[in-house]
Design a protein around this motif. Structure first.
Motif, PDB file in Angstrom:
ATOM      1  N   GLY A 161       0.829  -1.204   0.000  1.00 42.26           N
ATOM      2  CA  GLY A 161       0.000   0.000   0.000  1.00 42.26           C
ATOM      3  C   GLY A 161       0.858   1.247   0.000  1.00 42.26           C
ATOM      4  N   LEU A 162       0.507   2.213  -0.842  1.00 39.79           N
ATOM      5  CA  LEU A 162       1.243   3.488  -0.869  1.00 39.79           C
ATOM      6  C   LEU A 162       0.294   4.635  -0.503  1.00 39.79           C
ATOM      7  CD1 LEU A 162       4.203   4.482  -1.605  1.00 39.79           C
ATOM      8  CD2 LEU A 162       3.143   5.393  -3.676  1.00 39.79           C
ATOM      9  N   GLY A 163      -0.431   4.444   0.597  1.00 41.23           N
ATOM     10  CA  GLY A 163      -1.284   5.526   1.096  1.00 41.23           C
ATOM     11  C   GLY A 163      -0.464   6.398   2.036  1.00 41.23           C
ATOM     12  N   ARG A 164      -1.181   7.044   2.950  1.00 45.75           N
ATOM     13  CA  ARG A 164      -0.510   8.000   3.825  1.00 45.75           C
ATOM     14  C   ARG A 164       0.488   7.312   4.753  1.00 45.75           C
ATOM     15  NH1 ARG A 164      -6.374  10.274   4.767  1.00 45.75           N
ATOM     16  NH2 ARG A 164      -6.568   8.044   5.146  1.00 45.75           N
ATOM     17  N   VAL A 165       0.115   6.129   5.255  1.00 41.72           N
ATOM     18  CA  VAL A 165       1.027   5.398   6.132  1.00 41.72           C
ATOM     19  C   VAL A 165       2.099   4.679   5.304  1.00 41.72           C
ATOM     20  CG1 VAL A 165       1.205   3.512   7.814  1.00 41.72           C
ATOM     21  CG2 VAL A 165      -0.711   5.116   7.948  1.00 41.72           C
ATOM     22  N   GLY A 166       1.657   3.990   4.246  1.00 37.98           N
ATOM     23  CA  GLY A 166       2.577   3.190   3.433  1.00 37.98           C
ATOM     24  C   GLY A 166       3.731   4.019   2.892  1.00 37.98           C
ATOM     25  N   ARG A 171       9.457   5.044   2.852  1.00 35.22           N
ATOM     26  CA  ARG A 171      10.575   5.985   2.768  1.00 35.22           C
ATOM     27  C   ARG A 171      11.509   5.846   3.974  1.00 35.22           C
ATOM     28  NH1 ARG A 171       8.058  10.802   2.292  1.00 35.22           N
ATOM     29  NH2 ARG A 171       8.029  10.845   4.549  1.00 35.22           N
ATOM     30  N   THR A 172      10.910   5.730   5.174  1.00 39.01           N
ATOM     31  CA  THR A 172      11.751   5.704   6.380  1.00 39.01           C
ATOM     32  C   THR A 172      12.602   4.437   6.450  1.00 39.01           C
ATOM     33  OG1 THR A 172       9.977   6.917   7.458  1.00 39.01           O
ATOM     34  CG2 THR A 172      11.691   6.054   8.885  1.00 39.01           C
ATOM     35  N   PHE A 173      12.013   3.280   6.131  1.00 42.25           N
ATOM     36  CA  PHE A 173      12.810   2.045   6.171  1.00 42.25           C
ATOM     37  C   PHE A 173      13.921   2.084   5.115  1.00 42.25           C
ATOM     38  CE2 PHE A 173       9.555   0.529   8.985  1.00 42.25           C
ATOM     39  CZ  PHE A 173      10.235  -0.346   9.822  1.00 42.25           C
ATOM     40  N   SER A 174      13.638   2.726   3.995  1.00 36.93           N
ATOM     41  CA  SER A 174      14.662   2.851   2.963  1.00 36.93           C
ATOM     42  C   SER A 174      15.812   3.727   3.460  1.00 36.93           C
ATOM     43  CB  SER A 174      14.027   3.444   1.701  1.00 36.93           C
ATOM     44  OG  SER A 174      15.011   3.783   0.787  1.00 36.93           O
ATOM     45  N   VAL A 175      15.460   4.822   4.137  1.00 37.19           N
ATOM     46  CA  VAL A 175      16.489   5.720   4.674  1.00 37.19           C
ATOM     47  C   VAL A 175      17.346   4.990   5.720  1.00 37.19           C
ATOM     48  CG1 VAL A 175      16.814   7.807   6.080  1.00 37.19           C
ATOM     49  CG2 VAL A 175      15.224   7.852   4.175  1.00 37.19           C
ATOM     50  N   LEU A 176      16.732   4.026   6.411  1.00 35.71           N
ATOM     51  CA  LEU A 176      17.489   3.257   7.411  1.00 35.71           C
ATOM     52  C   LEU A 176      18.367   2.183   6.765  1.00 35.71           C
ATOM     53  CD1 LEU A 176      14.793   2.832  10.237  1.00 35.71           C
ATOM     54  CD2 LEU A 176      16.852   4.239  10.305  1.00 35.71           C
ATOM     55  N   GLY A 177      18.314   2.096   5.445  1.00 39.08           N
ATOM     56  CA  GLY A 177      19.234   1.191   4.760  1.00 39.08           C
ATOM     57  C   GLY A 177      18.620  -0.123   4.315  1.00 39.08           C
ATOM     58  N   ALA A 178      17.296  -0.272   4.508  1.00 41.14           N
ATOM     59  CA  ALA A 178      16.650  -1.515   4.064  1.00 41.14           C
ATOM     60  C   ALA A 178      16.467  -1.492   2.547  1.00 41.14           C
ATOM     61  CB  ALA A 178      15.287  -1.658   4.749  1.00 41.14           C
ATOM     62  N   HIS A 189       0.769   4.908  -8.591  1.00 39.49           N
ATOM     63  CA  HIS A 189       1.515   4.539  -7.380  1.00 39.49           C
ATOM     64  C   HIS A 189       2.812   3.819  -7.748  1.00 39.49           C
ATOM     65  CE1 HIS A 189      -2.158   4.766  -4.435  1.00 39.49           C
ATOM     66  NE2 HIS A 189      -1.706   5.945  -4.826  1.00 39.49           N
ATOM     67  N   ILE A 190       2.720   2.974  -8.768  1.00 30.37           N
ATOM     68  CA  ILE A 190       3.925   2.261  -9.236  1.00 30.37           C
ATOM     69  C   ILE A 190       4.966   3.298  -9.695  1.00 30.37           C
ATOM     70  CG2 ILE A 190       4.792   0.722 -11.080  1.00 30.37           C
ATOM     71  CD1 ILE A 190       3.213  -0.800  -8.903  1.00 30.37           C
ATOM     72  N   ALA A 191       4.482   4.319 -10.416  1.00 27.01           N
ATOM     73  CA  ALA A 191       5.393   5.371 -10.888  1.00 27.01           C
ATOM     74  C   ALA A 191       6.012   6.113  -9.711  1.00 27.01           C
ATOM     75  CB  ALA A 191       4.631   6.344 -11.796  1.00 27.01           C
ATOM     76  N   ARG A 192       5.201   6.419  -8.695  1.00 23.65           N
ATOM     77  CA  ARG A 192       5.710   7.155  -7.527  1.00 23.65           C
ATOM     78  C   ARG A 192       6.756   6.325  -6.776  1.00 23.65           C
ATOM     79  NH1 ARG A 192       6.347  11.958  -6.885  1.00 23.65           N
ATOM     80  NH2 ARG A 192       4.187  12.498  -7.306  1.00 23.65           N
ATOM     81  N   ILE A 193       6.495   5.028  -6.653  1.00 22.93           N
ATOM     82  CA  ILE A 193       7.441   4.147  -5.944  1.00 22.93           C
ATOM     83  C   ILE A 193       8.785   4.155  -6.682  1.00 22.93           C
ATOM     84  CG2 ILE A 193       7.887   1.726  -5.259  1.00 22.93           C
ATOM     85  CD1 ILE A 193       4.671   1.535  -5.175  1.00 22.93           C
ATOM     86  N   PHE A 194       8.701   4.088  -8.004  1.00 21.41           N
ATOM     87  CA  PHE A 194       9.921   4.136  -8.830  1.00 21.41           C
ATOM     88  C   PHE A 194      10.645   5.462  -8.612  1.00 21.41           C
ATOM     89  CE2 PHE A 194      11.873   5.431 -12.875  1.00 21.41           C
ATOM     90  CZ  PHE A 194      12.801   4.405 -13.031  1.00 21.41           C
ATOM     91  N   THR A 199      11.623  -0.205  -5.093  1.00 21.83           N
ATOM     92  CA  THR A 199      11.278  -1.195  -6.116  1.00 21.83           C
ATOM     93  C   THR A 199       9.771  -1.443  -6.112  1.00 21.83           C
ATOM     94  OG1 THR A 199      13.386  -2.242  -5.657  1.00 21.83           O
ATOM     95  CG2 THR A 199      11.791  -3.543  -6.920  1.00 21.83           C
ATOM     96  N   PRO A 200       9.095  -1.093  -7.209  1.00 23.41           N
ATOM     97  CA  PRO A 200       7.643  -1.308  -7.234  1.00 23.41           C
ATOM     98  C   PRO A 200       7.252  -2.708  -7.692  1.00 23.41           C
ATOM     99  CG  PRO A 200       8.337  -0.033  -9.150  1.00 23.41           C
ATOM    100  CD  PRO A 200       9.586  -0.426  -8.430  1.00 23.41           C
TER     101      PRO A 200
END
Ligand code: NAP
Length: 298
Positions: A161-166, A171-178, A189-194, A199-200
């Motif tokens: 899910g890429l809503g308000r929480v998703g 983003r935060t887990f990615s910043v932590l290096g995951a 949403h797929i475009a935004r994830i990219f 990785t979408p």
């Protein structure tokens, strides 16, 4: 300022104390129902039983985040009193009286319909949901650390899910290096994830996208992490389900397969009740001020 505005704050938890503080700061006249065991006294606010409140002067009724239960009972952690918000009480309020709650249910919907009063669901609002995503993410990080034996850094995490929480979680887990992959069903949403550098994948491909994940974080309030999906996960995968009850996971099957799956509701109130209260208090006080201004103009 809310000088002279009579507001009934009915029930709640630690978050409501921030609301009370803010409303006192703004000079409102407060009737506090369900706070009799609260040691702290608030100057400018009186603790009352629900039948002692003069509802004929009440311009706003503030309920806790969950509102009422299906019988109209309002939960409070500061009293043993049984508090029911009845149609009879609400009918005594002036026509402009507005009820504020985090979410609604069948009882509240019916109550505002039969009394012809307005209900504002604070958690429906984008601003509240986005601010609230901040403590939700922090609570999710806490849970992942508690329930895994690997670092977040370099782990493989699937966010559903890429809503308000998703979006905030991803983003935060990615910043932590995951290594974060995000599942969504809409092409934008797929475009935004990219665009976010993540990785979408399409949710219809969920089963084939979890074969090597360490953690799955679900934010979709529909059954999405089905037995079929769970059967494709490695045995060590941790599922954290953030979606509102009953979540989006087949918990029965996860348990059967020995996969740890945790439903994690109400994280903001658990990890940061003060911040969570301030989020509600700030938006609520602005809405009350706007309402008061609007009435003065008419
Ligand atoms: P949101 O902005 O509405 O996002 C929901 C996401 O789910 C969207 O990406 C939406 O995608 C997707 N979705 C909804 N139904 C779907 C379906 N049938 N199939 C596939 N995708 C679907 O909601 P939110 O503010 O992020 O909140 C998400 C959930 O977390 C809610 O249940 C909320 O109550 C809960 N929450 C929990 C906590 C906690 O402490 N655990 C804190 C805050 C919120 P589309 O745009 O494609 O519909």
């Amino acid at each position: 300022m809310l000088t002279g505005m009579h507001i009934a704050v009915i029930g709640g938890d630690a978050r409501q104390l921030e609301v009370i503080r803010k409303l006192i700061e703004l000079d409102a006249k407060l009737s506090l129902v369900g706070f009799d065991q609260l040691d702290h006294g608030f100057t400018g606010a009186s603790k009352e039983q629900i039948d002692e409140v003069d509802f004929s002067t009440v311009s706003a009724i503030i309920l806790p985040v969950p509102g009422t239960n299906l019988e109209g009972q309002v939960d409070t952690i500061f009293s043993n009193e049984k508090i029911i918000l009845t149609e009879e009480l609400v009918k005594q309020t002036p026509a402009h009286c507005t009820i504020y709650s985090g979410i609604t249910n069948g009882y509240l919907d019916q109550l505002v319909l039969s009394t012809n009063r307005k209900l504002v669901q604070l958690f429906e609002r984008d601003d509240v949901a986005i601010y609230n995503a901040i403590p939700t993410v922090e609570g999710t990080i806490m849970m992942v650390i508690q329930h895994t034996d690997i670092t977040i850094h370099n782990s493989k995490i699937a966010v559903l899910g890429l809503g308000r929480v998703g979006m905030s979680v991803a983003r935060t887990f990615s910043v932590l290096g995951a290594n974060v992959r995000v599942g969504a069903r809409k092409s934008e949403h797929i475009a935004r994830i990219f665009e976010m550098g993540l990785t979408p994948f399409l949710l219809k491909d969920l089963s084939t996208s979890v074969s090597d994940v360490d953690v799955v974080i679900n934010t979709i309030p529909h059954l999405i992490v089905t037995s079929d999906v769970i059967s494709k996960m490695p045995a060590h995968t941790l599922i954290i389900d953030l979606a509102s009850k009953p979540g989006g996971t087949d918990f029965r099957y996860a348990e059967k397969r020995g996969i740890k799956a945790l439903l994690a509701p109400g994280l903001p109130g658990i990890v940061a009740p003060k911040t969570a209260g301030q989020i509600v208090a700030n938006v609520l006080s602005q809405l009350l001020k706007d309402g008061l201004e609007g009435r003065k103009e008419n």
